[in-house]
Design a protein around this motif. Structure first.
Motif, PDB file in Angstrom:
ATOM      1  N   LEU A 241       0.810  -1.210   0.000  1.00 52.88           N
ATOM      2  CA  LEU A 241       0.000   0.000   0.000  1.00 52.88           C
ATOM      3  C   LEU A 241       0.851   1.270   0.000  1.00 52.88           C
ATOM      4  O   LEU A 241       0.388   2.318  -0.479  1.00 52.88           O
ATOM      5  N   ALA A 242       2.059   1.192   0.540  1.00 54.16           N
ATOM      6  CA  ALA A 242       2.924   2.376   0.594  1.00 54.16           C
ATOM      7  C   ALA A 242       4.362   1.942   0.795  1.00 54.16           C
ATOM      8  O   ALA A 242       4.651   0.940   1.452  1.00 54.16           O
ATOM      9  N   ASN A 243       5.271   2.726   0.207  1.00 57.60           N
ATOM     10  CA  ASN A 243       6.709   2.548   0.413  1.00 57.60           C
ATOM     11  C   ASN A 243       7.272   3.873   0.938  1.00 57.60           C
ATOM     12  O   ASN A 243       6.759   4.958   0.615  1.00 57.60           O
ATOM     13  N   ALA A 244       8.339   3.770   1.722  1.00 57.32           N
ATOM     14  CA  ALA A 244       8.961   4.973   2.232  1.00 57.32           C
ATOM     15  C   ALA A 244      10.453   4.743   2.481  1.00 57.32           C
ATOM     16  O   ALA A 244      10.907   3.589   2.630  1.00 57.32           O
ATOM     17  N   TYR A 245      11.169   5.841   2.514  1.00 58.44           N
ATOM     18  CA  TYR A 245      12.606   5.838   2.812  1.00 58.44           C
ATOM     19  C   TYR A 245      12.838   6.963   3.820  1.00 58.44           C
ATOM     20  O   TYR A 245      12.312   8.078   3.656  1.00 58.44           O
ATOM     21  N   THR A 246      13.589   6.670   4.876  1.00 57.38           N
ATOM     22  CA  THR A 246      13.885   7.706   5.871  1.00 57.38           C
ATOM     23  C   THR A 246      15.381   7.764   6.167  1.00 57.38           C
ATOM     24  O   THR A 246      16.101   6.772   6.096  1.00 57.38           O
ATOM     25  N   ARG A 247      15.801   8.967   6.527  1.00 60.64           N
ATOM     26  CA  ARG A 247      17.188   9.194   6.961  1.00 60.64           C
ATOM     27  C   ARG A 247      17.121   9.998   8.261  1.00 60.64           C
ATOM     28  O   ARG A 247      16.355  10.949   8.382  1.00 60.64           O
TER      29      ARG A 247
END
Length: 249
Positions: A241-247
């Motif tokens: 349903l959703a993809n994300a990338y965090t730093r």
């Protein structure tokens, strides 16, 4: 700040239920305030859900990039500025700037939205009265850079958590509120990171809606130090349903 008659500005004060254990505003809470400012802006310019309801269309967020310089603290007054930033084919662009009342930059965000046909739940082409707003959009050099490229994809989960969509998780489009995607994606991140680091960058892609009673799974993969990939999927059919990338910093 940008000079446009489409600009919306609102002052807020960070409240106790919007902070974490370090007394700083959480990213989901900041996202909710930005969504509120966007809603008030489209109401102001006559492009809200209620204005479009007769045409059987509604705005849906598909991609957002958020860069955070500093998260505000409990009781700190902040100002959120937002405005439509143009069209890209069938997509509408919107920018956000968050600052202190003295003008110190706190965060900024570029976002991409599409029009959904509320009957078919599929993408709709913007009608002429929507596209007419293009004449009033600010110059590109006064807007944030457009979002390009793909969100880094999770390959193997290191951490995960399970959720059920309840009534109070829904928005007025009758699907899971998009700020909860962010919250649920970040929940499985190790508590030491949440306590000792601050989110510096978030890139999230919304791929599909979730409805009442859906069983969902949030997964997180640690890529490098302070860098993570996230996704939310529905185990019943395996749909992401959703993809994300965090730093983090």
């Amino acid at each position: 700040m940008i000079d446009t008659d489409l600009l919306y500005t609102q002052d807020y004060q960070v409240r106790a239920y919007e902070i974490d254990a370090q007394q700083r505003m959480t990213v989901p809470a900041l996202s909710r305030l930005m969504q509120e400012a966007a809603l008030q802006n489209v109401i102001q310019i006559g492009m809200s859900y209620w204005d479009l309801e007769a045409h059987h269309i509604s705005w849906v967020l598909t991609r957002q990039q958020l860069q955070v310089q500093r998260l505000p603290m409990l009781n700190e007054p902040i100002r959120i500025n937002t405005y439509p930033a143009g069209f890209l084919r069938a997509f509408a662009l919107r920018d956000f700037w968050v600052e202190t009342q003295d003008g110190e930059p706190l965060a900024h965000s570029a976002s991409t939205w599409l029009l959904m046909d509320t009957r078919t739940r599929r993408m709709a082409s913007p009608p002429d009265f929507v596209l007419a707003f293009n004449k009033r959009m600010p110059p590109r050099d006064q807007c944030l850079p457009r979002i390009t490229g793909q969100v880094a994809k999770l390959e193997k989960a290191d951490y995960q958590a399970n959720y059920t969509v309840h009534w109070h998780d829904l928005d007025f489009n009758q699907h899971l509120n998009n700020t909860l995607y962010i919250q649920w994606m970040m929940d499985p991140v190790p508590s030491a990171v949440l306590a000792e680091r601050q989110l510096a960058f978030l890139d999230i892609e919304y791929r599909a809606e979730s409805k009442l009673a859906d069983e969902l799974q949030a997964e997180v993969q640690e890529m490098e130090t302070d860098t993570y990939c996230h996704r939310i999927l529905r185990p019943a059919d395996g749909k992401v349903l959703a993809n994300a990338y965090t730093r983090w910093q």
